[in-house]
Design an enzyme around this catalytic site. Structure first.
Site, short mmCIF file in Angstrom:
data_model
loop_
_atom_site.label_atom_id
_atom_site.label_comp_id
_atom_site.label_asym_id
_atom_site.label_seq_id
_atom_site.Cartn_x
_atom_site.Cartn_y
_atom_site.Cartn_z
N GLY A 259 0.82 -1.20 0.00
CA GLY A 259 0.00 0.00 0.00
C GLY A 259 0.85 1.25 0.00
N CYS A 266 0.52 4.67 16.14
CA CYS A 266 1.32 3.65 16.84
C CYS A 266 2.57 3.21 16.09
CB CYS A 266 0.45 2.45 17.16
SG CYS A 266 -0.81 2.86 18.40
N LYS A 329 -6.29 4.73 8.08
CA LYS A 329 -6.92 3.47 7.68
C LYS A 329 -8.42 3.63 7.83
CE LYS A 329 -6.73 1.04 12.13
NZ LYS A 329 -6.33 -0.17 12.83
N1 LIG Z 1 -4.55 4.35 19.51
C1 LIG Z 1 -4.28 3.06 19.45
O1 LIG Z 1 -4.71 2.34 18.55
C2 LIG Z 1 -3.42 2.42 20.50
C3 LIG Z 1 -3.37 1.02 20.60
C4 LIG Z 1 -2.57 0.46 21.59
C5 LIG Z 1 -1.81 1.25 22.42
N2 LIG Z 1 -1.86 2.61 22.27
C6 LIG Z 1 -1.06 3.42 23.20
O2 LIG Z 1 -1.93 3.92 24.21
C7 LIG Z 1 -1.53 5.25 24.60
C8 LIG Z 1 -2.68 6.22 24.38
O3 LIG Z 1 -2.95 6.26 23.00
P1 LIG Z 1 -4.27 6.97 22.42
O4 LIG Z 1 -4.27 6.72 20.96
O5 LIG Z 1 -5.43 6.58 23.24
O6 LIG Z 1 -3.90 8.48 22.71
P2 LIG Z 1 -4.85 9.78 22.59
O7 LIG Z 1 -3.97 10.87 22.18
O8 LIG Z 1 -6.07 9.44 21.80
O9 LIG Z 1 -5.34 10.01 24.10
C9 LIG Z 1 -4.48 10.37 25.15
C10 LIG Z 1 -5.28 11.24 26.11
O10 LIG Z 1 -4.48 11.49 27.28
C11 LIG Z 1 -4.80 12.80 27.75
N3 LIG Z 1 -3.77 13.25 28.67
C12 LIG Z 1 -2.52 13.69 28.38
N4 LIG Z 1 -1.85 14.01 29.51
C13 LIG Z 1 -2.69 13.75 30.53
C14 LIG Z 1 -2.58 13.84 31.95
N5 LIG Z 1 -1.46 14.24 32.53
N6 LIG Z 1 -3.65 13.48 32.70
C15 LIG Z 1 -4.79 13.06 32.12
N7 LIG Z 1 -4.96 12.93 30.79
C16 LIG Z 1 -3.92 13.27 30.01
C17 LIG Z 1 -4.92 13.60 26.48
O11 LIG Z 1 -5.65 14.79 26.70
C18 LIG Z 1 -5.65 12.61 25.56
O12 LIG Z 1 -7.06 12.77 25.62
C19 LIG Z 1 -0.28 5.56 23.77
O13 LIG Z 1 0.85 5.20 24.51
C20 LIG Z 1 -0.43 4.64 22.58
O14 LIG Z 1 0.80 4.30 22.01
C21 LIG Z 1 -2.65 3.21 21.36
#
Ligand SMILES: NC(=O)c1ccc[n+]([C@@H]2O[C@H](COP(=O)([O-])OP(=O)(O)OC[C@H]3O[C@@H](n4cnc5c(N)ncnc54)[C@H](O)[C@@H]3O)[C@@H](O)[C@H]2O)c1
Length: 454
Positions: A259, A266, A329
């Site tokens: 693709g 991530c 995606k």
């Molecule tokens: N998005 C995915 O598909 C996915 C899958 C597996 C793992 N992860 C991991 O999970 C983690 C979160 O990813 P996400 O995509 O949900 O991120 P995101 O950016 O959607 O959400 C993170 C949230 O944390 C909040 N935040 C930041 N600092 C803060 C604090 N001090 N106190 C309270 N809230 C706070 C932000 O305002 C935001 O709403 C990352 O480490 C990511 O790598 C993500």
């Protein structure tokens, strides 16, 4: 159980809603007031299929609460999950500012035994740093409170997050506390009924498991993209090759699609962070360096094809290119590191105009593009429309960027009648070259040959 989830993003909101759905009382905390206000008034800040119904059901039942108050959130729980973002720092390492700040906020308030669970994707050693941050705050307060810090990385996929969380293929628990592990077993029991999916290990291995899994998937994508580009040069068809490879049970049919390169929140950041971690230990990860390099090049493949089709970049000036799909995606509005952004960057620089449609990501795309290029450039060169058909009006060529379902079976004769240069560039290989060509359209996919079209 009473649970608090810190960080109400893709992972935090989905985890919180799903834990509430099996009977726990969950408080989701975020520092983003707008997000929490929206959730408290019945809105959903992200697009994730099925999420709205689970959130509504549990919020109505009083099992799912939203707050911006650390006082309230820390007092609420026996178990606190950390699900804040860990974006890439300038040097590629994971930025732990949010997670350590959340740890300190907990340490400033906790007054009874707690289990803290790292759910964010964090480098090896982060659990120790979270522990140290909490201990430091307790020391400053002059109090002693028992707590454990464990690792429970999340493997859900955006676009299928509810299904992945409700029916996980594995639940990884990295722990050095028998009590904390027992609590995790109890908490995950409703998601672990059919057969054992819970894998216990030490904390550092759990932290590395998440990076290793994402690095493997990213490498698989880059590998297939390289083979696709070679197939094109050799007159072979990557779609036939993919089938032939995938039938080998040692390889398997999943994640073998060529693709426009991987994007999202991530893979790009996790590959970078793992490379950085290894470099800090004087162990260069040659394979992952190559994975990243191939991916960066792949994001430009369609732009290069467009330039070639028009006989050089100069001839792209003034052309209007229709894009179907913008998100990295399908089934998500997540635009982070989306290949569409790289393509649009190229088209803007070449002086082309872009007319784009995405079922859910248009608003976020516009926000990011205005931030990158400025409002004036976006006004002059970008039009976002509300349907796939509307994107074709006045367009010279079409690029399929994101394989949303609604783009899978277009009326090719309508495309041929509408597109001025009668050309379709298929960034996800979802069309049959022969079918597109039969409608009188020029077709280019990724790693497909004109012979495949015949
Ligand atoms: N998005 C995915 O598909 C996915 C899958 C597996 C793992 N992860 C991991 O999970 C983690 C979160 O990813 P996400 O995509 O949900 O991120 P995101 O950016 O959607 O959400 C993170 C949230 O944390 C909040 N935040 C930041 N600092 C803060 C604090 N001090 N106190 C309270 N809230 C706070 C932000 O305002 C935001 O709403 C990352 O480490 C990511 O790598 C993500």
């Amino acid at each position: 159980m009473k649970i608090t989830i810190i960080g109400t993003g893709y992972v935090g909101l989905v985890s919180g809603a799903c834990f509430a759905d099996v009977g726990n009382t969950v408080m989701c905390l975020d520092v983003d007031v707008r997000k929490i206000d929206m959730l408290n008034s019945g809105g959903i800040p992200i697009h994730e299929p099925g999420l709205d119904a689970v959130v509504k059901r549990n919020a109505d039942a009083g099992r799912l609460l939203f707050s911006t108050s650390y006082d309230e959130a820390v007092a609420h729980a026996d178990v606190i999950f950390l699900a804040v973002g860990t974006p890439p720092d300038e040097d590629g390492s994971a930025d732990l500012t949010h997670i350590l700040s959340a740890a300190r906020s907990i340490g400033q308030r906790m007054s009874r035994p707690l289990v803290l669970v790292d759910k964010s994707t964090v480098p090896v050693g982060t659990a120790s740093r979270v522990r140290a941050a909490v201990e430091d705050e307790l020391r400053q307060r002059g109090v002693t409170v028992e707590f454990a810090v464990i690792s429970n990385p999340e493997f859900l996929k955006e676009g299928a997050a509810i299904e992945d969380f409700m029916r996980p293929d594995r639940i990884v628990i990295g722990s050095d506390s028998a009590r904390a592990t027992a609590m995790m077993r109890e908490l995950y029991a409703p998601f672990n009924r059919n057969h054992e999916k819970l894998v216990e290990m030490d904390i550092r291995s759990a932290e590395l498991t998440k990076y290793a899994a994402n690095a493997m998937l990213a490498t698989r994508i880059s590998f297939m993209n390289e083979v696709a580009n070679l197939a094109e040069l050799l007159g072979a068809d990557i779609e036939a090759i993919r089938m032939g490879m995938g039938m080998d049970p040692r390889i398997g049919p999943h994640f073998l699609y060529a693709g426009m390169g991987y994007g999202g929140s991530c893979f790009p950041k996790d590959v970078k962070a793992l490379v950085k971690t290894a470099a800090e230990h004087d162990y260069p990860l040659h394979l992952l360096h190559a994975t990243e390099k191939v991916n960066n090049a792949q994001k430009n493949v369609l732009y290069t094809k467009l330039c070639r089709f028009y006989g050089g970049v100069d001839n792209l000036r003034g052309k209007t290119i229709a894009l179907w799909g913008l998100s990295f995606k399908p089934n998500t509005d997540d635009m982070r590191e989306a290949p569409s952004l790289v393509l649009i960057r190229g088209l803007f620089a070449a002086g082309a105009k872009v007319i784009a449609y995405d079922p859910v990501a248009a608003e976020e795309a516009m926000r990011m593009l205005v931030a990158e290029h400025g409002a004036a450039a976006c006004d002059a060169q970008l039009t976002l429309v509300k349907s796939a058909r509307a994107a074709l009006a006045g367009a010279d060529a079409l690029v399929l960027v994101t394989e949303w379902k609604e783009f899978r079976a277009p009326d090719f004769s309508h495309l041929a009648a509408t597109l001025r240069d009668k050309a379709v560039f298929d960034g996800r290989n979802i069309y049959q070259p022969g079918t597109v060509a039969a409608a009188g359209l020029h077709y280019e996919g990724i790693g497909r040959t004109s012979r495949a079209a015949a």
